[in-house]
Scaffold this active site. Structure first.
Site, PDB file in Angstrom:
ATOM      1  N   ASN A  61       0.853  -1.190   0.000  1.00 16.42           N
ATOM      2  CA  ASN A  61       0.000   0.000   0.000  1.00 16.42           C
ATOM      3  C   ASN A  61       0.895   1.248   0.000  1.00 16.42           C
ATOM      4  OD1 ASN A  61      -1.448   2.242   1.056  1.00 16.42           O
ATOM      5  ND2 ASN A  61      -3.084   0.853   1.676  1.00 16.42           N
ATOM      6  N   HIS A 109       1.069   6.072   1.891  1.00 18.09           N
ATOM      7  CA  HIS A 109       1.893   6.918   2.765  1.00 18.09           C
ATOM      8  C   HIS A 109       2.979   7.663   2.016  1.00 18.09           C
ATOM      9  CE1 HIS A 109      -0.234   5.756   6.276  1.00 18.09           C
ATOM     10  NE2 HIS A 109      -0.176   4.503   5.887  1.00 18.09           N
ATOM     11  N   HIS A 117      -5.625   3.881  -1.878  1.00 11.03           N
ATOM     12  CA  HIS A 117      -6.949   4.239  -1.364  1.00 11.03           C
ATOM     13  C   HIS A 117      -7.287   5.650  -1.832  1.00 11.03           C
ATOM     14  CE1 HIS A 117      -9.631   4.535   2.531  1.00 11.03           C
ATOM     15  NE2 HIS A 117     -10.298   4.824   1.432  1.00 11.03           N
ATOM     16  N   ARG A 133      -9.392   8.360  -1.201  1.00  9.25           N
ATOM     17  CA  ARG A 133     -10.322   8.784  -0.150  1.00  9.25           C
ATOM     18  C   ARG A 133     -11.190   9.937  -0.641  1.00  9.25           C
ATOM     19  NH1 ARG A 133      -8.674   6.753   5.160  1.00  9.25           N
ATOM     20  NH2 ARG A 133     -10.372   8.024   5.922  1.00  9.25           N
ATOM     21  N   ARG A 179      -6.917  13.080   0.694  1.00 10.33           N
ATOM     22  CA  ARG A 179      -5.820  13.560   1.544  1.00 10.33           C
ATOM     23  C   ARG A 179      -4.449  13.030   1.112  1.00 10.33           C
ATOM     24  NH1 ARG A 179      -7.076  10.210   7.086  1.00 10.33           N
ATOM     25  NH2 ARG A 179      -9.087  11.225   6.850  1.00 10.33           N
ATOM     26  N   GLU A 235      -8.585   0.665  -3.336  1.00 11.73           N
ATOM     27  CA  GLU A 235      -9.349   0.675  -2.081  1.00 11.73           C
ATOM     28  C   GLU A 235     -10.280   1.885  -2.100  1.00 11.73           C
ATOM     29  OE1 GLU A 235      -6.692   0.263   1.253  1.00 11.73           O
ATOM     30  OE2 GLU A 235      -8.157   1.143   2.638  1.00 11.73           O
ATOM     31  N   THR A 272      -8.111   3.781   8.183  1.00 10.75           N
ATOM     32  CA  THR A 272      -9.320   2.962   8.228  1.00 10.75           C
ATOM     33  C   THR A 272      -9.418   2.311   9.605  1.00 10.75           C
ATOM     34  OG1 THR A 272      -8.866   2.515   5.902  1.00 10.75           O
ATOM     35  CG2 THR A 272     -10.590   1.204   6.937  1.00 10.75           C
ATOM     36  N   GLU A 298     -10.825  -9.390   2.985  1.00  9.35           N
ATOM     37  CA  GLU A 298      -9.595  -9.000   3.661  1.00  9.35           C
ATOM     38  C   GLU A 298      -9.915  -8.828   5.142  1.00  9.35           C
ATOM     39  OE1 GLU A 298      -6.850  -6.160   1.929  1.00  9.35           O
ATOM     40  OE2 GLU A 298      -6.647  -5.163   3.877  1.00  9.35           O
ATOM     41  N   HIS A 357      -3.606  -4.511   7.746  1.00 10.48           N
ATOM     42  CA  HIS A 357      -3.711  -3.364   8.643  1.00 10.48           C
ATOM     43  C   HIS A 357      -2.848  -3.573   9.883  1.00 10.48           C
ATOM     44  CE1 HIS A 357      -5.142   0.368  10.241  1.00 10.48           C
ATOM     45  NE2 HIS A 357      -5.820   0.562   9.138  1.00 10.48           N
TER      46      HIS A 357
HETATM   47  N1  PXP Z   1      -5.855  -2.867   4.260  1.00 10.82           N
HETATM   48  C1  PXP Z   1      -6.712  -1.825   4.372  1.00 10.82           C
HETATM   49  C2  PXP Z   1      -8.134  -2.053   4.040  1.00 10.82           C
HETATM   50  C3  PXP Z   1      -6.259  -0.553   4.770  1.00 10.82           C
HETATM   51  O1  PXP Z   1      -7.135   0.469   4.868  1.00 10.82           O
HETATM   52  C4  PXP Z   1      -4.901  -0.369   5.048  1.00 10.82           C
HETATM   53  C5  PXP Z   1      -4.399   0.990   5.451  1.00 10.82           C
HETATM   54  O2  PXP Z   1      -4.522   1.889   4.434  1.00 10.82           O
HETATM   55  C6  PXP Z   1      -4.034  -1.472   4.904  1.00 10.82           C
HETATM   56  C7  PXP Z   1      -4.542  -2.712   4.545  1.00 10.82           C
HETATM   57  C8  PXP Z   1      -2.575  -1.347   5.191  1.00 10.82           C
HETATM   58  O3  PXP Z   1      -2.428  -1.042   6.548  1.00 10.82           O
HETATM   59  P1  PXP Z   1      -1.027  -0.524   7.103  1.00 10.82           P
HETATM   60  O4  PXP Z   1      -0.739   0.756   6.426  1.00 10.82           O
HETATM   61  O5  PXP Z   1      -1.260  -0.391   8.570  1.00 10.82           O
HETATM   62  O6  PXP Z   1      -0.024  -1.592   6.752  1.00 10.82           O
END
Ligand code: PXP
Length: 246
Positions: free
Chosen positions: A10, A13, A46, A48, A52, A73, A104, A154, A193
């Site tokens: 993901n 960030h 994602h 959003r 952001r 996402e 999330t 998931e 997550h």
């Molecule tokens: N899965 C989902 C649905 C998420 O919203 C996120 C965070 O954006 C992740 C996985 C990845 O989580 P993390 O950034 O904590 O590894």
């Protein structure tokens, strides 16, 4: 070599860092390409409602340039659903979203849904996009997801990641039990997550785990493992400047 477990990276960030200056770097598209080179099987992003981090431009470019799977996402909101159907990622991952949250915060309430999630899934399936739901490891949520015939669930590993002491075993048990329900219903088992370099292995070892989506810990680590080289590069650049008289 086929991987035992697929790794979805993901890159939200990276975009968060870019948005700190609202400029062009670091570019999440370049980060996705480097993640592919590192062995990612998929790139997750994602879009959003408040934009952001990931932007509309980013999602277009991810789908055009990423060579591994793209995992879009999104919340069940008409505008992002329309964008998702238009850009055609490989997967759509439906999540709950609120403007106030930092990230999330919980799974979708598919068991208590009035039809919004079902409508979104129909729309995505009609567009030929594989569907996945982000759910808490609760049996009633998995049963409701199975009825909607989604391709994957998931499981939300946030509570596991935050657990300490004996609660860790309890949370792992919930993930394993609901993971079995997901597989028995013929859906792919994904999780994500809060997973990091310390806590990921027990989740990866859950029977039938097909894919983990990991973002924050990988982006955080890339800052740390890259810092030394980034400073050394700047040092070399400064040292290459010759100023008359000095
Ligand atoms: N899965 C989902 C649905 C998420 O919203 C996120 C965070 O954006 C992740 C996985 C990845 O989580 P993390 O950034 O904590 O590894």
């Amino acid at each position: 070599m086929p991987h035992f477990i697929d790794l979805g990276v993901n890159v939200d960030h990276v975009a968060t860092l870019r948005q700190a200056r609202r400029g062009q770097e670091p570019d999440p598209i370049t980060a996705a390409s480097l993640a592919e080179q590192g062995g990612a099987d998929g790139i997750t992003f994602h879009l959003r409602e408040d934009r952001r981090h990931i932007s509309d431009r980013d999602v277009e470019l991810f789908v055009q340039t990423v060579q591994v799977r793209t995992n879009f996402e999104l919340a069940c909101a008409a505008d992002v659903l329309a964008i998702c159907c238009r850009v055609q990622p490989d997967w759509a991952l439906l999540v709950p979203e609120s403007r106030e949250e930092v990230t999330t915060e919980g799974g979708l309430d598919v068991a208590g849904d009035s039809g919004r999630i079902a409508d979104a899934i129909l729309m995505l399936k009609d567009s030929g996009i594989a569907t996945s739901l982000f759910l808490d490891p609760e049996p009633n949520q998995i049963e409701a997801a199975a009825k909607l015939k989604v391709d994957a669930v998931e499981l939300h590993t946030g509570p596991y990641a935050l657990a300490r002491g004996t609660a860790v075993v309890h949370e792992l048990g919930r993930l394993a039990d609901t993971g079995k329900m997901i597989r028995d219903a013929g859906m792919r088992l994904h999780a994500g997550h809060g997973l990091n370099y310390v806590n990921v292995r027990p989740v990866a070892a859950i029977d039938g785990m097909a894919e983990l989506n990991i973002g924050h810990s990988i982006v955080s680590r890339s800052v740390m493992v890259g810092m030394r080289e980034a400073v050394a590069e700047m040092r070399r650049l400064l040292d290459s400047v010759t100023i008359a008289g000095r």
